[in-house]
Design a protein around this motif. Structure first.
Motif, short mmCIF file in Angstrom:
data_model
loop_
_atom_site.label_atom_id
_atom_site.label_comp_id
_atom_site.label_asym_id
_atom_site.label_seq_id
_atom_site.Cartn_x
_atom_site.Cartn_y
_atom_site.Cartn_z
N GLY A 26 -6.97 7.45 7.73
CA GLY A 26 -7.09 6.93 6.49
C GLY A 26 -8.79 6.83 6.52
O GLY A 26 -9.51 7.20 5.58
N VAL A 53 0.70 -1.13 0.04
CA VAL A 53 0.14 -0.02 0.00
C VAL A 53 0.98 1.11 -0.07
O VAL A 53 0.47 2.14 -0.77
N ARG A 75 -16.17 9.81 1.17
CA ARG A 75 -17.01 9.18 0.42
C ARG A 75 -17.11 7.65 1.21
O ARG A 75 -16.42 7.18 2.11
N GLY A 106 0.53 3.43 -3.36
CA GLY A 106 -0.31 4.69 -3.00
C GLY A 106 0.55 5.88 -3.26
O GLY A 106 0.05 6.65 -3.98
N PHE A 107 1.98 5.79 -3.04
CA PHE A 107 2.81 6.81 -3.13
C PHE A 107 3.01 6.93 -4.83
O PHE A 107 3.12 8.19 -5.46
N THR A 152 -7.09 -2.21 3.17
CA THR A 152 -6.58 -1.70 4.59
C THR A 152 -7.77 -1.72 5.58
O THR A 152 -7.40 -1.67 6.74
N THR A 153 -8.93 -1.48 4.98
CA THR A 153 -10.12 -1.58 5.92
C THR A 153 -10.15 -2.97 6.45
O THR A 153 -10.35 -3.09 7.74
N ALA A 203 0.00 8.32 -6.48
CA ALA A 203 -0.33 9.75 -6.07
C ALA A 203 0.63 10.76 -6.72
O ALA A 203 0.40 11.81 -7.07
N TYR A 204 1.98 10.29 -7.04
CA TYR A 204 3.08 11.14 -7.58
C TYR A 204 3.44 11.02 -8.72
O TYR A 204 4.08 11.97 -9.41
N MET A 257 -10.49 10.52 7.07
CA MET A 257 -10.18 11.64 5.82
C MET A 257 -11.23 11.29 4.62
O MET A 257 -11.43 11.87 3.66
N MET A 258 -12.14 9.99 4.84
CA MET A 258 -13.05 9.63 3.71
C MET A 258 -14.30 10.70 3.79
O MET A 258 -14.74 10.97 4.64
N CYS A 294 1.88 8.37 6.65
CA CYS A 294 2.61 7.50 5.78
C CYS A 294 3.90 7.80 5.55
O CYS A 294 4.81 6.73 5.32
N HIS A 340 -2.89 11.95 7.14
CA HIS A 340 -2.59 10.45 6.62
C HIS A 340 -1.29 10.61 5.65
O HIS A 340 -0.46 9.69 6.09
N VAL A 345 -8.13 0.96 -0.52
CA VAL A 345 -9.25 1.31 0.53
C VAL A 345 -9.50 0.14 1.39
O VAL A 345 -9.84 0.07 2.46
N VAL A 391 -1.78 5.94 10.96
CA VAL A 391 -2.22 5.66 9.37
C VAL A 391 -3.62 5.14 9.22
O VAL A 391 -4.62 5.87 8.42
N LEU A 392 -3.98 4.11 9.84
CA LEU A 392 -5.11 3.82 9.84
C LEU A 392 -6.49 4.57 10.22
O LEU A 392 -7.39 4.81 9.49
#
Ligand code: HEM
Ligand code: HEM
Length: 170
Positions: free
Chosen positions: A103, A24, A109, A28-29, A52-53, A32-33, A106-107, A140, A136, A49, A99-100
Protein backbone atom coordinates in the motif's frame (compact mmCIF):
# COMPACT_ATOMS: atom_id res chain seq x y z
CA UNK A 1 5.08 -19.71 32.07
CA UNK A 2 1.86 -21.23 30.61
CA UNK A 3 -1.06 -18.78 30.46
CA UNK A 4 -4.69 -19.57 29.60
CA UNK A 5 -5.47 -16.49 27.51
CA UNK A 6 -4.02 -13.50 25.68
CA UNK A 7 -2.97 -10.47 27.77
CA UNK A 8 -5.22 -7.37 27.69
CA UNK A 9 -2.83 -5.45 25.44
CA UNK A 10 -2.98 -8.25 22.82
CA UNK A 11 -6.77 -8.44 23.17
CA UNK A 12 -7.16 -4.67 22.67
CA UNK A 13 -4.81 -4.65 19.68
CA UNK A 14 -6.50 -7.73 18.15
CA UNK A 15 -9.91 -6.04 18.14
CA UNK A 16 -8.56 -2.68 16.90
CA UNK A 17 -6.80 -4.57 14.08
CA UNK A 18 -9.88 -6.67 13.28
CA UNK A 19 -12.08 -3.54 13.05
CA UNK A 20 -9.63 -1.62 10.85
CA UNK A 21 -8.87 -4.57 8.55
CA UNK A 22 -12.48 -5.71 8.07
CA UNK A 23 -13.65 -2.12 7.42
CA UNK A 24 -10.85 -1.34 4.93
CA UNK A 25 -11.25 -4.67 3.08
CA UNK A 26 -15.02 -4.28 2.68
CA UNK A 27 -15.09 -0.55 1.87
CA UNK A 28 -11.95 -0.78 -0.35
CA UNK A 29 -13.34 -3.56 -2.54
CA UNK A 30 -16.80 -1.94 -2.47
CA UNK A 31 -15.66 1.36 -3.97
CA UNK A 32 -13.23 -0.36 -6.35
CA UNK A 33 -15.74 -2.68 -8.00
CA UNK A 34 -19.22 -1.26 -7.46
CA UNK A 35 -20.77 1.76 -9.06
CA UNK A 36 -20.26 4.58 -6.56
CA UNK A 37 -20.06 8.35 -7.00
CA UNK A 38 -16.48 9.63 -7.55
CA UNK A 39 -16.80 11.82 -4.43
CA UNK A 40 -17.59 8.73 -2.29
CA UNK A 41 -14.69 6.81 -3.85
CA UNK A 42 -12.27 9.68 -3.10
CA UNK A 43 -13.57 10.07 0.44
CA UNK A 44 -13.19 6.34 1.20
CA UNK A 45 -9.67 6.30 -0.36
CA UNK A 46 -8.69 9.37 1.70
CA UNK A 47 -9.99 7.92 4.99
CA UNK A 48 -8.62 4.42 4.34
CA UNK A 49 -5.12 5.56 3.32
CA UNK A 50 -4.88 7.81 6.41
CA UNK A 51 -6.32 5.17 8.77
CA UNK A 52 -4.11 2.32 7.53
CA UNK A 53 -1.00 4.53 7.69
CA UNK A 54 -1.79 5.23 11.37
CA UNK A 55 -2.40 1.49 11.77
CA UNK A 56 1.21 0.60 10.73
CA UNK A 57 2.80 1.30 14.18
CA UNK A 58 -0.18 -0.35 15.91
CA UNK A 59 0.38 -3.48 13.81
CA UNK A 60 4.14 -3.46 14.56
CA UNK A 61 3.43 -3.25 18.28
CA UNK A 62 0.99 -6.13 17.98
CA UNK A 63 3.55 -8.30 16.21
CA UNK A 64 6.16 -7.40 18.83
CA UNK A 65 3.79 -8.56 21.59
CA UNK A 66 3.24 -11.86 19.80
CA UNK A 67 7.00 -12.39 19.78
CA UNK A 68 7.63 -11.33 23.38
CA UNK A 69 4.56 -12.31 25.45
CA UNK A 70 4.03 -15.87 26.71
CA UNK A 71 1.85 -17.91 24.34
CA UNK A 72 -1.51 -19.09 25.72
CA UNK A 73 -1.62 -22.87 26.20
CA UNK A 74 -2.88 -24.56 23.00
CA UNK A 75 -6.39 -26.02 23.00
CA UNK A 76 -5.23 -28.75 20.62
CA UNK A 77 -3.88 -32.07 21.91
CA UNK A 78 -2.21 -33.01 18.64
CA UNK A 79 1.06 -31.39 17.69
CA UNK A 80 -0.11 -31.33 14.05
CA UNK A 81 -3.17 -29.21 14.92
CA UNK A 82 -1.07 -26.88 17.09
CA UNK A 83 1.24 -26.38 14.10
CA UNK A 84 -1.70 -25.63 11.75
CA UNK A 85 -3.03 -22.96 14.15
CA UNK A 86 0.45 -21.46 14.51
CA UNK A 87 1.10 -21.35 10.75
CA UNK A 88 -2.39 -19.89 10.06
CA UNK A 89 -1.85 -17.05 12.56
CA UNK A 90 1.69 -16.45 11.29
CA UNK A 91 0.24 -16.27 7.76
CA UNK A 92 -2.21 -13.55 8.84
CA UNK A 93 0.66 -11.44 10.24
CA UNK A 94 2.81 -11.82 7.11
CA UNK A 95 -0.10 -11.15 4.72
CA UNK A 96 -1.07 -8.01 6.66
CA UNK A 97 2.57 -6.86 6.53
CA UNK A 98 2.66 -7.31 2.72
CA UNK A 99 -0.68 -5.47 2.35
CA UNK A 100 0.69 -2.51 4.36
CA UNK A 101 4.07 -2.47 2.58
CA UNK A 102 2.54 -2.71 -0.92
CA UNK A 103 0.00 0.00 0.00
CA UNK A 104 2.76 2.44 0.94
CA UNK A 105 4.99 1.56 -2.04
CA UNK A 106 2.17 1.84 -4.63
CA UNK A 107 1.48 5.48 -3.67
CA UNK A 108 2.10 7.84 -6.58
CA UNK A 109 0.85 10.79 -4.52
CA UNK A 110 1.53 12.19 -1.06
CA UNK A 111 0.08 10.16 1.84
CA UNK A 112 -2.14 12.71 3.55
CA UNK A 113 -2.94 11.60 7.12
CA UNK A 114 -6.15 13.52 7.87
CA UNK A 115 -4.32 16.80 7.18
CA UNK A 116 -2.19 16.28 10.36
CA UNK A 117 0.96 15.29 8.50
CA UNK A 118 1.95 13.89 5.14
CA UNK A 119 4.49 11.43 3.80
CA UNK A 120 6.12 11.84 0.37
CA UNK A 121 5.80 8.93 -2.11
CA UNK A 122 8.61 6.37 -1.61
CA UNK A 123 8.97 5.54 -5.31
CA UNK A 124 8.78 7.77 -8.38
CA UNK A 125 8.75 5.25 -11.26
CA UNK A 126 5.17 4.51 -12.55
CA UNK A 127 6.28 0.98 -13.49
CA UNK A 128 6.96 0.14 -9.82
CA UNK A 129 3.76 1.91 -8.68
CA UNK A 130 1.88 -0.46 -10.97
CA UNK A 131 3.79 -3.54 -9.75
CA UNK A 132 3.06 -2.67 -6.08
CA UNK A 133 -0.57 -1.83 -6.89
CA UNK A 134 -0.98 -5.36 -8.32
CA UNK A 135 0.79 -6.80 -5.26
CA UNK A 136 -1.60 -4.75 -3.06
CA UNK A 137 -4.72 -6.16 -4.74
CA UNK A 138 -3.35 -9.74 -4.68
CA UNK A 139 -2.36 -9.53 -0.99
CA UNK A 140 -5.72 -7.92 -0.10
CA UNK A 141 -7.52 -10.85 -1.76
CA UNK A 142 -5.31 -13.29 0.17
CA UNK A 143 -5.98 -11.41 3.42
CA UNK A 144 -9.75 -11.45 2.77
CA UNK A 145 -9.55 -15.23 2.25
CA UNK A 146 -7.38 -15.68 5.38
CA UNK A 147 -9.70 -13.56 7.55
CA UNK A 148 -12.77 -15.49 6.29
CA UNK A 149 -11.09 -18.82 7.11
CA UNK A 150 -10.01 -17.41 10.51
CA UNK A 151 -13.55 -16.36 11.43
CA UNK A 152 -14.88 -19.70 10.11
CA UNK A 153 -12.31 -21.59 12.23
CA UNK A 154 -13.27 -19.61 15.37
CA UNK A 155 -16.96 -20.47 14.74
CA UNK A 156 -16.19 -24.16 14.16
CA UNK A 157 -14.08 -24.35 17.33
CA UNK A 158 -16.82 -22.74 19.40
CA UNK A 159 -19.48 -25.06 17.92
CA UNK A 160 -17.37 -28.11 18.70
CA UNK A 161 -16.86 -27.06 22.31
CA UNK A 162 -13.33 -25.60 22.14
CA UNK A 163 -13.84 -22.21 23.76
CA UNK A 164 -11.34 -20.05 21.81
CA UNK A 165 -13.28 -16.78 21.82
CA UNK A 166 -13.00 -16.22 25.58
CA UNK A 167 -9.18 -16.34 25.20
CA UNK A 168 -9.45 -13.19 23.04
CA UNK A 169 -11.99 -11.41 25.29
CA UNK A 170 -11.31 -9.38 28.47
C1 HEM B 1 -4.65 -3.25 6.49
C2 HEM B 1 -4.24 -2.53 5.51
C3 HEM B 1 -4.93 -2.35 4.18
C4 HEM B 1 -6.00 -2.99 3.63
C5 HEM B 1 -6.84 -4.12 4.21
C6 HEM B 1 -6.23 -2.39 2.32
C7 HEM B 1 -7.23 -2.76 1.44
C8 HEM B 1 -7.43 -2.22 0.20
C9 HEM B 1 -8.42 -2.67 -0.76
C10 HEM B 1 -9.38 -3.83 -0.54
C11 HEM B 1 -8.30 -1.90 -1.87
C12 HEM B 1 -9.11 -2.02 -3.18
C13 HEM B 1 -8.24 -2.84 -4.13
C14 HEM B 1 -8.75 -2.91 -5.55
O1 HEM B 1 -8.73 -1.89 -6.25
O2 HEM B 1 -9.13 -4.02 -5.95
C15 HEM B 1 -7.26 -0.93 -1.62
C16 HEM B 1 -6.86 0.05 -2.49
C17 HEM B 1 -5.93 1.01 -2.19
N1 HEM B 1 -5.11 1.04 -1.10
FE1 HEM B 1 -5.16 -0.23 0.46
N2 HEM B 1 -5.30 -1.40 2.12
C18 HEM B 1 -4.48 -1.35 3.22
C19 HEM B 1 -3.41 -0.50 3.41
C20 HEM B 1 -3.07 0.53 2.59
C21 HEM B 1 -2.01 1.50 2.84
C22 HEM B 1 -1.10 1.49 4.08
C23 HEM B 1 -2.01 2.37 1.80
C24 HEM B 1 -1.13 3.56 1.55
C25 HEM B 1 -0.62 4.30 2.47
C26 HEM B 1 -3.06 1.94 0.89
C27 HEM B 1 -3.36 2.58 -0.29
C28 HEM B 1 -4.33 2.17 -1.17
C29 HEM B 1 -4.67 2.90 -2.38
C30 HEM B 1 -4.03 4.21 -2.85
C31 HEM B 1 -5.66 2.17 -3.02
C32 HEM B 1 -6.35 2.53 -4.34
C33 HEM B 1 -7.55 3.33 -3.97
C34 HEM B 1 -7.56 4.64 -4.70
O3 HEM B 1 -6.61 5.42 -4.58
O4 HEM B 1 -8.55 4.89 -5.36
N3 HEM B 1 -3.67 0.83 1.40
N4 HEM B 1 -6.74 -1.16 -0.37
C1 HEM C 1 -15.05 -11.10 13.94
C2 HEM C 1 -13.82 -11.31 13.65
C3 HEM C 1 -12.80 -12.08 14.46
C4 HEM C 1 -12.94 -12.99 15.48
C5 HEM C 1 -14.24 -13.50 16.09
C6 HEM C 1 -11.61 -13.38 15.90
C7 HEM C 1 -11.31 -14.24 16.93
C8 HEM C 1 -10.05 -14.62 17.33
C9 HEM C 1 -9.76 -15.50 18.43
C10 HEM C 1 -10.80 -16.17 19.32
C11 HEM C 1 -8.41 -15.66 18.51
C12 HEM C 1 -7.64 -16.50 19.53
C13 HEM C 1 -7.26 -17.83 18.96
C14 HEM C 1 -6.58 -18.67 20.00
O1 HEM C 1 -7.22 -19.00 20.99
O2 HEM C 1 -5.39 -18.97 19.84
C15 HEM C 1 -7.83 -14.87 17.45
C16 HEM C 1 -6.48 -14.78 17.19
C17 HEM C 1 -5.96 -14.10 16.13
N1 HEM C 1 -6.66 -13.31 15.24
FE1 HEM C 1 -8.66 -13.02 15.18
N2 HEM C 1 -10.69 -12.74 15.12
C18 HEM C 1 -11.38 -11.94 14.23
C19 HEM C 1 -10.84 -11.12 13.26
C20 HEM C 1 -9.50 -11.09 12.94
C21 HEM C 1 -8.97 -10.31 11.87
C22 HEM C 1 -9.74 -9.40 10.90
C23 HEM C 1 -7.65 -10.54 11.87
C24 HEM C 1 -6.71 -9.86 10.90
C25 HEM C 1 -5.73 -10.36 10.30
C26 HEM C 1 -7.33 -11.46 12.95
C27 HEM C 1 -6.07 -11.96 13.27
C28 HEM C 1 -5.78 -12.80 14.31
C29 HEM C 1 -4.45 -13.29 14.63
C30 HEM C 1 -3.17 -12.97 13.84
C31 HEM C 1 -4.55 -14.10 15.77
C32 HEM C 1 -3.42 -14.82 16.49
C33 HEM C 1 -2.95 -13.97 17.62
C34 HEM C 1 -1.59 -14.42 18.12
O3 HEM C 1 -1.44 -15.59 18.51
O4 HEM C 1 -0.69 -13.57 18.10
N3 HEM C 1 -8.50 -11.77 13.59
N4 HEM C 1 -8.85 -14.25 16.74
Amino acid sequence: MQVQKYCWQQILLHWISATVIIWVLISGFYVAYLNVAPATRHFVAFVNVAMTTLFIPVFMLRWLLRLTRPKPRSLHDHLKHQRIAHVAHEGLYWTTAIVLLSGVLMMDRVIDVFGWFSIAPMLSNPFWHNVWFKAHIASCLLLALGVSLHIGAVLLHELSGRRVLRRMLP
